[in-house]
Design a protein around this motif. Sequence first.
Motif, PDB file in Angstrom:
ATOM      1  N   UNK A   1       0.821  -1.206   0.000  1.00 16.77           N
ATOM      2  CA  UNK A   1       0.000   0.000   0.000  1.00 16.77           C
ATOM      3  C   UNK A   1       0.860   1.263   0.000  1.00 16.77           C
ATOM      4  N   UNK A   2       1.961   1.230   0.737  1.00 16.97           N
ATOM      5  CA  UNK A   2       2.832   2.410   0.816  1.00 16.97           C
ATOM      6  C   UNK A   2       3.448   2.715  -0.549  1.00 16.97           C
ATOM      7  N   UNK A   3       3.976   1.694  -1.202  1.00 18.70           N
ATOM      8  CA  UNK A   3       4.656   1.929  -2.481  1.00 18.70           C
ATOM      9  C   UNK A   3       3.659   2.130  -3.616  1.00 18.70           C
ATOM     10  N   UNK A   4       2.430   1.616  -3.460  1.00 13.63           N
ATOM     11  CA  UNK A   4       1.386   1.887  -4.454  1.00 13.63           C
ATOM     12  C   UNK A   4       1.008   3.366  -4.439  1.00 13.63           C
ATOM     13  N   UNK A   5       1.009   3.979  -3.251  1.00 14.59           N
ATOM     14  CA  UNK A   5       0.688   5.397  -3.129  1.00 14.59           C
ATOM     15  C   UNK A   5       1.885   6.295  -3.417  1.00 14.59           C
ATOM     16  N   UNK A   6       3.066   5.703  -3.468  1.00 11.71           N
ATOM     17  CA  UNK A   6       4.289   6.468  -3.741  1.00 11.71           C
ATOM     18  C   UNK A   6       5.055   5.816  -4.887  1.00 11.71           C
ATOM     19  N   UNK A   7       4.493   5.855  -6.100  1.00  6.93           N
ATOM     20  CA  UNK A   7       5.095   5.138  -7.233  1.00  6.93           C
ATOM     21  C   UNK A   7       6.474   5.652  -7.623  1.00  6.93           C
ATOM     22  N   UNK A   8       6.834   6.859  -7.168  1.00  2.00           N
ATOM     23  CA  UNK A   8       8.161   7.383  -7.483  1.00  2.00           C
ATOM     24  C   UNK A   8       9.260   6.697  -6.670  1.00  2.00           C
ATOM     25  N   UNK A   9       8.848   5.966  -5.628  1.00  3.53           N
ATOM     26  CA  UNK A   9       9.812   5.263  -4.776  1.00  3.53           C
ATOM     27  C   UNK A   9       9.962   3.814  -5.223  1.00  3.53           C
ATOM     28  N   UNK A  10      11.137   3.262  -4.980  1.00  9.25           N
ATOM     29  CA  UNK A  10      11.417   1.863  -5.336  1.00  9.25           C
ATOM     30  C   UNK A  10      11.722   1.088  -4.064  1.00  9.25           C
ATOM     31  N   UNK A  11      11.045  -0.025  -3.901  1.00  5.62           N
ATOM     32  CA  UNK A  11      11.297  -0.855  -2.718  1.00  5.62           C
ATOM     33  C   UNK A  11      12.754  -1.326  -2.730  1.00  5.62           C
ATOM     34  N   UNK A  12      13.496  -1.124  -1.646  1.00  7.87           N
ATOM     35  CA  UNK A  12      14.936  -1.407  -1.641  1.00  7.87           C
ATOM     36  C   UNK A  12      15.315  -2.835  -2.001  1.00  7.87           C
ATOM     37  N   UNK A  13      14.438  -3.802  -1.767  1.00  7.21           N
ATOM     38  CA  UNK A  13      14.795  -5.190  -2.049  1.00  7.21           C
ATOM     39  C   UNK A  13      14.297  -5.657  -3.417  1.00  7.21           C
TER      40      UNK A  13
END
Length: 701
Positions: free
Chosen positions: A135-147
Amino acid sequence: MNNSAEEQKEHFSKWAAENLGEKTGIWYSPYLEKLGTLLSQFGIGNGYYDNFFYYRTYKEFKDVYIHITEQNEEEIPAILKGKAKQFPKSYATKKSTWLKEYALMGYEAGTRSKPDNYGGIANLGTILRAYLKFLYYAENPQLIYPKKDHKIPIQDGEFDDSVNYWIFDLGNELKFWEQCKTKKVIGLGWDFLGNLEQYSSQTEIEKKITEMQSSGKRPTNETKSLRTFYKEVSPGDILYVKLGTSKLVGRGIVMGDYYFDNVETKHKHRRKVEWTNTGEWEIEEPIATKTFMNIKSSPDHVLYLENIINEEKMDADFNQIDAFKIWLSQQEQPNGELLNDKTINQKIASLKNLENYFQVNIFGETDTEALKDIKDTVLRDPNYDRYKGVSGSSIDYYIRYVESRPIVEEEYEPYTLTDFLDEVFIDETQITRIQSILQNKKNLIFKGAPGVGKTFLADRLAYLMMEEKDDSRIQMIQFHQSYSYEDFIEGFRPKADGEGFELRQGPFIKFARKAARDPERDYFFIIDEINRGNMSKIFGELMVLIETDKRGKSVNLLYSNEKFAVPENLYIIGMMNTADRSLALLDYALRRRFSFYELGPAFENKTFNHYIKRLGNPDKLLNVIKVINEMNGMISDELGSGFNIGHSYFVGEGFEVNPDSRIVEVVEYEIIPQMDEYWFDDNEKASDWAEKLRRAYHDSE
């Protein structure tokens, strides 16, 4: 289910597969679809959506996550970055309830063979974290999950990296294990310490144990086990219990903090445990026997134990190919990235192809020299071309995997202080002091004249500290003027096929990594003629790491750029001959990192004199020794005590077989030539002493 929930499920499954693991979305989605219903049914919580895919905003679900797990909100940013934060201790009860109720539900539905079979049940907290991240990364698509590029196959619901996994070895204390099961506890001894909360540091605990023991040996391992049990174990951690060397008897979840139980008669250092499984299972896969050991860094071992307990049918190659694949998924490349799935599968395919083509066994082979021979054969074969580019590196990875496996203890001949004093010619006070010096400094150099028994003492000192004759934990090498960093640490060497060079580890790196895999036992790296080498050149960046207070800290190696640390249980013993004029003095950088203990002739030692008297007709030998004592007095005055003649000249099988003949050989062909070297500018003095030595053994005939 309406379309919006279905769409949410699809988005989650795709994101999880790309970021958390190939099968994670498929694994967790069925749980999320009915999670609210299950939480209510299991008595864990009410008031949630039956289907968690109806939670579509990060803010809304964060409150749900915190309410269920009771996680501190300050830790959530780290969790979102992929860091495996521990769950709070209050969550341990919910975790235990979730597993028990879910397994019981499956048993009653006929989908599980036993009500306590927890195999394949995803952990509640891990499911919730996965959806929180989505949910966090869906709302912040400019961010990339570190793993994103660091996928680990075992994260697909089977391995919860937010907790620790401990093996607790009870030895043969079956009676205490029965008490552990009944009272739902686990405990350690050393009861005389009292409550560990009264000690402010590990040093204080060690000091107290030392005061209560009379062995003179520093109780490093005992202290470490206690401190770990008190400080590092957390509620929610998984605990496996062993009896003997190969019997697993229990699995449990740690439910509470450390406490000291003064009512009990023994094993008073305790923690509450909810036993999820008890019984008896044979362990076929070698697992090192330690008092208390964290195996979180070996997830293949965790899965192996889980499969044993849940009596899952395992593929014959589980502990070969699958375990190797899990290990590969954790290996960091020089650029800091982990091996990706494509590379891992390519290496597995390469090794399988090698087995078929060359009709050899690689998976399951534990002899690293045999694996190196296979590699040489592959590289030399001009007709083999499939996977040729990756075959050599794949075998290298498998060799490293074999070397990374925990060390399995074997039975060796015991070695006691009495054994030591019976064969080494120093007294108990000296050896107690030497042990203390080595334990505190980690690095010790024996210096002395030729024949004072430096090498023999180093070897037997290792036996004494190990309390057994285990040569597998001792490695000896010899330095020389051309010895280099590339010989000792790592360097490039010609390939077997003659085409270019390859990076190879030196003996120190290999042995240090072996010691690191067996942290509760001591290892000894012995260097003969240590002052013949250029120490700064040989040790390189590791000169810092061998210091006592730098043990365990890592640096990047010069060529491979791999992280490396010198473990605390590795002792370095050097020997230097003080009578060799060709040797330069050791530089101050090295001197600061070693303690030095000077050894002299042991002609006055009680054990040495008993040894002499046991030989047939000892008078001749005693007369020669009397002359040597006189001669050593002059040598000390003129050249220094480092040039004395040592007692080792008169020890060995030759003296026990034929002492009369052997004494003549030693005097004529070893000691007299040494005198000629000492007094090369005074032939008369050398001749006079030679004549005195000859008269000593002739007059006794």
